[in-house]
Motif scaffolding. Structure first.
Motif, short mmCIF file in Angstrom:
data_model
loop_
_atom_site.label_atom_id
_atom_site.label_comp_id
_atom_site.label_asym_id
_atom_site.label_seq_id
_atom_site.Cartn_x
_atom_site.Cartn_y
_atom_site.Cartn_z
N ARG A 16 0.84 -1.20 0.00
CA ARG A 16 0.00 0.00 0.00
C ARG A 16 0.87 1.26 0.00
O ARG A 16 2.05 1.20 0.32
CB ARG A 16 -0.89 0.03 1.24
N TYR A 17 0.26 2.38 -0.26
CA TYR A 17 1.01 3.64 -0.28
C TYR A 17 1.75 3.88 1.03
O TYR A 17 2.83 4.46 1.05
CB TYR A 17 0.08 4.82 -0.61
N ASP A 18 1.20 3.40 2.14
CA ASP A 18 1.82 3.61 3.45
C ASP A 18 2.78 2.48 3.84
O ASP A 18 3.27 2.44 4.97
CB ASP A 18 0.75 3.79 4.53
N ARG A 51 4.77 5.24 -0.83
CA ARG A 51 4.67 6.31 -1.81
C ARG A 51 3.70 7.36 -1.30
O ARG A 51 2.97 7.13 -0.33
CB ARG A 51 4.21 5.76 -3.16
N ARG A 52 3.68 8.50 -1.93
CA ARG A 52 2.76 9.56 -1.55
C ARG A 52 1.32 9.12 -1.82
O ARG A 52 1.07 8.40 -2.79
CB ARG A 52 3.04 10.84 -2.36
N PRO A 53 0.38 9.55 -1.00
CA PRO A 53 -1.03 9.27 -1.29
C PRO A 53 -1.42 9.92 -2.63
O PRO A 53 -0.94 11.00 -2.96
CB PRO A 53 -1.79 9.94 -0.15
N ALA A 54 -2.28 9.23 -3.37
CA ALA A 54 -2.76 9.75 -4.65
C ALA A 54 -4.28 9.64 -4.70
O ALA A 54 -4.86 8.73 -4.10
CB ALA A 54 -2.14 8.96 -5.81
N GLU A 55 -4.90 10.57 -5.41
CA GLU A 55 -6.35 10.55 -5.59
C GLU A 55 -6.68 10.94 -7.02
O GLU A 55 -5.86 11.52 -7.74
CB GLU A 55 -7.04 11.50 -4.60
N ASP A 74 -0.57 13.87 -3.34
CA ASP A 74 -0.89 15.01 -2.47
C ASP A 74 0.11 16.15 -2.62
O ASP A 74 -0.15 17.26 -2.18
CB ASP A 74 -1.01 14.56 -1.02
N THR A 75 1.22 15.92 -3.29
CA THR A 75 2.21 16.98 -3.58
C THR A 75 1.89 17.72 -4.87
O THR A 75 2.53 18.71 -5.19
CB THR A 75 3.61 16.36 -3.75
N GLY A 119 -10.40 13.58 -4.49
CA GLY A 119 -9.30 14.37 -5.05
C GLY A 119 -8.88 15.55 -4.20
O GLY A 119 -7.94 16.25 -4.54
N SER A 120 -9.56 15.76 -3.07
CA SER A 120 -9.23 16.89 -2.20
C SER A 120 -8.27 16.50 -1.07
O SER A 120 -7.78 17.37 -0.35
CB SER A 120 -10.50 17.47 -1.57
#
Length: 149
Positions: A16-18, A51-55, A74-75, A119-120
Motif C-alpha cells: 500500500r502507499y503507506d 509512496r505519496r497518497p494519490a487521488e 498530495d504533492t 481528489g481533495s
C-alpha cells in the motif's frame, strides 16, 4: 478451477502507499477453493512502496482512461501514466490467470469500486471507480470490493 484476481495488499503483501498491507480474514473466506492471482497495479506501474497518497482529480477511473481526469499525489505530482500502466498490467495478469472476477481494495484510486476519494485529500468519498477497476469492467471482468476492509 475458478480464478480471481485480488489486490495484493489484501493478501498480506505490504504494498500500500503507506507500506502496509490490509490482509482480511473475510477475504480469505471469500476466495477459499479458488485460484488467486495477487496483483498490485500501483507497484506494477512503477510506483515505490511506500509512496505519496494519490487521488483521482477531475473524475473517476473511467475518465482517466478516457483522458479527461488525472491521478495526482498530495504533492501535486501527476502519476496518471503509472496508474494507467499498472491497470494494463493488471488486466494482462488477470487474463493470463483466467480470472473472470476481481476482489479489489475499496476506495483506492486504482482498485476502488463504486466509491473513491474525491481528489481533495480530505477523506471525502464520491461515486466512481478506480483506474484498474474501470479497465477491468470495460474488459468483462466483474469487479467487487473486497469484504471486511
Amino acid at each position: 478451477m475458478d480464478s480471481v484476481l485480488v489486490s495484493a495488499c489484501l493478501r498480506g503483501v505490504p504494498c500500500r502507499y503507506d507500506g502496509r498491507d490490509k490482509a482480511s480474514p473475510e477475504l480469505d473466506e471469500a476466495v477459499a477453493g479458488r485460484t488467486v492471482v495477487s496483483f498490485c497495479p500501483e507497484a506494477a506501474g512503477g510506483l515505490p512502496t511506500p509512496r505519496r497518497p494519490a487521488e483521482l482529480v477531475g473524475g473517476d477511473g473511467h475518465d482517466v482512461l478516457d483522458g479527461t481526469a488525472r491521478v495526482v499525489e498530495d504533492t501535486g505530482r501527476d502519476v496518471t501514466a503509472e496508474f494507467v500502466d499498472g491497470a494494463r498490467r493488471a488486466l494482462a495478469a488477470a487474463r493470463h490467470g483466467g480470472c473472470t472476477e476481481a476482489l479489489l481494495m475499496p476506495r483506492s484510486p486504482s482498485c476502488g469500486r463504486g466509491e473513491v476519494y474525491d481528489g481533495s485529500f480530505g477523506g471525502e468519498l464520491v461515486a466512481g471507480d478506480g483506474v484498474t477497476a474501470a479497465l477491468f469492467e470495460r474488459n468483462g471482468i466483474a469487479v467487487r470490493s473486497a469484504p471486511g476492509v
